[in-house]
Every structure is written in structure tokens, then in C-alpha cells.
Design an enzyme around this catalytic site. Sequence first.
Site, PDB file in Angstrom:
ATOM      1  N   GLY A   1     -21.087  24.764  58.176  1.00 21.46           N
ATOM      2  CA  GLY A   1     -22.196  25.711  58.149  1.00 21.46           C
ATOM      3  C   GLY A   1     -22.062  26.761  59.240  1.00 21.46           C
ATOM      4  O   GLY A   1     -20.961  27.101  59.687  1.00 21.46           O
ATOM      5  N   SER A   2     -23.198  27.236  59.717  1.00 22.58           N
ATOM      6  CA  SER A   2     -23.216  28.454  60.536  1.00 22.58           C
ATOM      7  C   SER A   2     -22.627  28.307  61.935  1.00 22.58           C
ATOM      8  O   SER A   2     -22.408  29.321  62.609  1.00 22.58           O
ATOM      9  CB  SER A   2     -24.652  28.977  60.647  1.00 22.58           C
ATOM     10  OG  SER A   2     -25.104  29.426  59.385  1.00 22.58           O
ATOM     11  N   THR A   3     -22.373  27.100  62.408  1.00 19.82           N
ATOM     12  CA  THR A   3     -21.682  26.978  63.700  1.00 19.82           C
ATOM     13  C   THR A   3     -20.267  27.557  63.601  1.00 19.82           C
ATOM     14  O   THR A   3     -19.670  27.923  64.615  1.00 19.82           O
ATOM     15  CB  THR A   3     -21.638  25.519  64.177  1.00 19.82           C
ATOM     16  OG1 THR A   3     -21.212  24.686  63.091  1.00 19.82           O
ATOM     17  CG2 THR A   3     -23.006  25.060  64.659  1.00 19.82           C
TER      18      THR A   3
END
Length: 747
Positions: A338-340
Site C-alpha cells: 500500500g501507500s508506504t
Amino acid sequence: MRTFMKSFLDYVVGDRRTPQKNRERVGQNLMILSVFIFFVFIINFIIIIGSDSKFGVDLSKGASSVYQTVHTVQARRGTIYDRNGNPIAEDSTTYSIYAVINKSYVSTSGEKLYVQSSQFDQVADIFSQHLGMDKNYVLSQLKQKKLSQVSFGTQGSNISYSTMTTVKDALASAHINGVDFTTSPGRMYPNGVFASQFIGLAQVKENKDGTKSLVGATGMEASLDAILSGKDGQVTYQKDKNGNTLLGTATTIKKAENGKDVYTTLSAPIQTYLERQMDIFQEKAKGVQASATLVNAKTGEILATTQRPSFDSDTKAGLDAEGFTWQNVLYQTNYEPGSTMKVMTLASAIDKGVFNPNEAYDSSGLTIADATIKDWDVNEGLTTGQYLTYAQGFAHSSNVGMTYLEQKMGNETWLNYLNKFRFGFPTRFGMGSEASGLLPSDNIVTIAMSSFGQGIGVTQTQMLRAFSAISNDGVMLEPQFISKIYDPNTDTSRSAKKEVVGNPVSKKAATETRQYMVTVGTDPYYGTLNSNGSPVIQVGNQSVAVKSGTAQIAAEDGSGYLTGSHDYIYSVVAMVPSENPDFMMYVTLQQPESFSMTYWQDVVNPVLEEATLMKDTLLEPAANPLKSQTKFAMPDIVGKSPGDSADQLRQNLVQPIILGSGSKITKTSVAKGKNLKENQQILLLTSNFETVPDMYGWTKKNVETFAKWTNIKITYKGQKSGRVTKQNVEVGKKLNSIKKMTITLGE
């Protein structure tokens, strides 16, 4: 027939002699026979004395079996310590209880040495009180017929010394004979719930000769079993004519070689604190799985790590918990981050020069082929889109913004950055059984989606390795969990130093990325980790670089993604202080019953605050007062798996560099059998080596070996010695198109 009979009789009586002559002749024959037998005996005697065998049978061995007995001397399994010498796993003796019920078992004086039927109820009471056994079960065991002795299952095994002595005292007070204990090697885990899946368990195994030994079954106990286990020895004892062992007649045949002690990078105080805070975090979130890892941002050392559900390594409580898994989510599971992942996307875009923080874009959506990518707030119906600068887009965790940056770089360049960050390749940090991760498929939509962490598979150790390049000014570090290995047999040791594994982005790109990560928590309007004007992640008055992530979970049947309200993997990474990080923390939470970004405050904030208070202790290298270094010979690994070989080498504190992606090793820079010094860097050439590697941190000697293997001419700049700080040919270029390279050496 008559003629034959006549001839036979004539022969019989033809040499008839007197009785006296017959006696003389018999005597002569007996004498000759005696001399013959004597010579046969002498010859056999000489053969036996000379060869110590007869008819292929070893006579000394047979005699020894009558007058000698061989006992196995068990090697001590090495102790696992934290970085400061606090024991995490150590050997102990456990006991198993049994009862003699054979009525013929009496002493020479007539004393009854068995449990009498009148004492069965007393024995059941004692076992129930001190061992927690059901009385009816004890009685059913004692009342069995045609048995000499009985045991009492799992409840009668793995008994501690203190419990054993308590039971013995209770039986003695009741004047009960016939109950005794057998000993077994055991493993004690004094800290209970303490990185339990990571440390793992050692279990008792019965050997062919009837002896028992400890063998690593899971986690570090299994991966380092060859280092921890040691080698058993042998001792002989003399026996008397009745077969009884004569004490005091021991002779050592083979000395036991005790296992080596392993000092981990973990810190017991911060690990214990993390376990406590994870309980609080999990109690609120009730995730299917949760994990947290604290790392030294400057060395890659894992200071603390845990997951939920977990278990008590000593009592085994928790093994039956719902959702429990032996898999260590730190390195054994693939997931979409995801966004990490946007941290690495931003760093790559800055490094490539395509990131303009003040340039604006429309966040309403971006169509690539047959897919339209939208931001989380558009998907949730909170907005129809807005104009954002790229700096604001990162703070807002904009999928559209990251996709635009990926498109500016180009698919080939972005994939090359993923390769520089080593995604798709296991870290091989020494634990074995590691998941590999998965690069995005050859599809323009999937490649684009990987810029915001979908369509790509990673492990947590891969993420920690990549994050280290951001926290460490562009220099990527190998995750480490061993600080020292001590060999008690030679009083020598090997100590670890940090291992550089690449330089995917510049110092400028890493520094600026951390600055933009700060705005994720401090920007009151766009920051996704800002709540009511305040950063969610706070560590005293320090500036913290953070990024959160919310990743969809792929359905097991391949039909797409799960659609439940909390069917996500939530995550957060934090680096503190942001200007020059000492610590990095990465936390994940899978499919919680409920979620709020403020939940991170129960685990991230207090653990980082505690680590900051303990900074001097945690960042100090593990002490190694020994001057003598344990020897380790280069194993025979040509033709073997490069991944497994890299694990083996790192377990012994050697730093391997794998060249290529082949399934077998074809060459090594150090010959088989040669001693390898601690932290020595060596090259492993695989059967498929086609692109230019990231040579940052290589020794000059290894550069020269690389040049010899590839026939590339090397020109040096900078210092005369040292390590590679720069190469003029970009990582990932085809080797067959390169004839010469310029390498810059420095500190």
C-alpha cells in the site's frame, strides 16, 4: 558280488597284527593328531594376536561389549542472548515421572520398592495437587495389569526441577516408594512472550541410541541449529562380571563440542516494552494479524520485533489462540504494502529529477489503458477531486499523484528503481524459509499501480531494507539480527558490523523525502497522519518522518480484492529524528475489527519515546572483549542455491554479494576451505548474470574480481584504496554492452 566280498575280506585280514602292535600304531596316530591340533591352535593364536579378529569378527569389540559400556555425553546447546547478554533461550533439565507397580520389585532386605495398591489414592492426590493431573486418570494408570511400570502422558513430562523436588518430598513424607523421574534435555525461555515466533522453539528428539537431544524446530532456533547444537561426545565405563557399571572408570573417547552462543541484536528492555504496548494496541484493534519492528536506522540492526497472535515460549500458552500461526510475518509472508511504498516512489522521482513540489495536477482520476486510478477520498465520495501540488499530494497520500510521477519517470526507469531497492529479491538476512516478494507483472496498469503499493508483493524485511536507504541518506543496509557469536570450545568469537547492500538514491533524494514525510504528520489540511491539527505520531519534541498505508488484500481465489469494511492491511513507518534518524519503526495491522489512525499512538509513540530514552544503550555496538576471532572456512557452495548459501554465510557473519539471478552458484571470489574473516565481503556468481550490479560499498579487491569475470576494463578515481562510492555505468544496464567502467573509491 562274491568276487568283491572275497577281495574286501582279503584286504581286511591281509595286514593283521598282534594286539601289541595295534596299540603301538594307535598311539603313533594319536601323537601325530595331537601335534597337528597343536600347530592349528598355534597358527590361530598368532592370527588372533596379529589381526584382533576371527572370521571377520572384531574380538576386542566383542570383549568390550562384555566388560565395557559406552555412554553419550550430550553437548550443551548454545544460549541465545540479547545484545547485552541477557538470556533469551537457554538449556535446562526437565523431568518425566513414572511409577513402578510390579510387586516383585523388592530390595534384598524385603522392602517393597513399588507403589502399593493401598497407596494409589495418596499418589493420585499428590499428582493432582502438584502436577494438575486428574485423579481418575492417575488411578487408571496405576491399576493397569501386566505392566512393570507406568508413565503419565504429557502432564507427567517436562516437569521443572523445583516441581520435581516438591513431588519427591511429598512422596517421601507419605512413605511411598516406587515413584521416580527420568531426565531429559530441555530449553528454557525465561522471558515468556518475547519475540516468540522470531526466536522460535527447540524440541527434544529421541536419537537411535535411545538418548535425547534438543533440535531447533522453528524461528531462530531452527535457522541457527547448526551453530547452536554442537556435537555429542562419548565416554566408556568398565563393567564387572555381572554387567554392573564401575564408577570412577570413565575414559573419554570423544570430547563433547558444545554449541556456540548467539548474541542477537535485540534489546531485552525495549523488546519487553514493545510486547506490552502491542497487547494494548491489539486489544483495541483486534487484528487478524499485527506486527511491529524497531530498527537501528544507522546499522540495520533489529532492536525489537513481535507479532500478534503470539505465545508464551516457556508455558506454550497461546498456541491454541484463534488465528495463531507459526509463520513469522516479518519475513515469511508476501503482501501488498500500500501507500508506504510511496516513500520509495517519491525518493526515486526526486533522484531522477522529475519531482517538482509546486507543480499542480488534477486528483480526480487518471486513466491508464482500461483502468482509472482514483484517490482514496474520491473513492469514498468525500470529494470529486481537487488540484494538488505534488508536495501536497504526497502528504495526502494521493494515488493519482504517485502514478503521475511514475509516468514521468517511465515504466523502465521505475522498474529499475524497484530493482535498485532490491524488491523481488529476498533479503537472505540469515533466517531461511524467506518469502521472495513479487515484482509487478509485465502490464502497464500493474506497473503504474505499484507506485502506490498495489500489484507488487513484498515482505517486511524487504520494506525495512528499502526504508533504510531513506533513513540512511541513500545508503541501503541489510537487516541484521546477530551481533556476536561466541564459541566456548575455543574461547573465540565473531562480531557483526553493518552491511551495505546498495545506494538506490542520492543523499539529496533521501533527505528531501524525509522532509516531505514530516508533512504527512504536520500538515493540518492534507496530512493523513494529522488529527485535529496535531501529528498522530509524536516523539517528544523531535521531528518525525512518517508515512501511513492502507493496502487492499487480494482474494485467495484470484477473483480480485476483498471488499469488507476493514479488509485492508494498515501500516505506518516512522523515522526519528527526521533530520538524522536513529530509529525506524514499521507496524502493520491486518483486517482489524475496528480501526482509527489514533491507534498507532498506543504502540509507535511510546516505543519510539522509550527507545529515545535508551538511545545510548541501544545504539552502542555490542561489546566484544575477545581478541581471538573464531575461524570459519569457506563452504563448498559451487553448484548450490545462492539464496541458501547467502543465508549460511550471513549466519556466520560473512557478507555475500550475489551477482545475477541464476538458480546455481558457478564461481566464488574465495576458494573453498579458505578462512573467512568476520564481515568479509565475498562475491557469488550465479548462472544468470546479465546486468550491471549496484557496486556501492564493494571492496577494490571485489571490483577487480568482477572485472576478471566479465572482461570489463576498470579505471579508478578518488582514493587508491577504500570502497566504491560511485560508478559511471547505471545499475541495470546490459553487461554485454559494457567494455569499460570508471569506479570511484572513497571511505
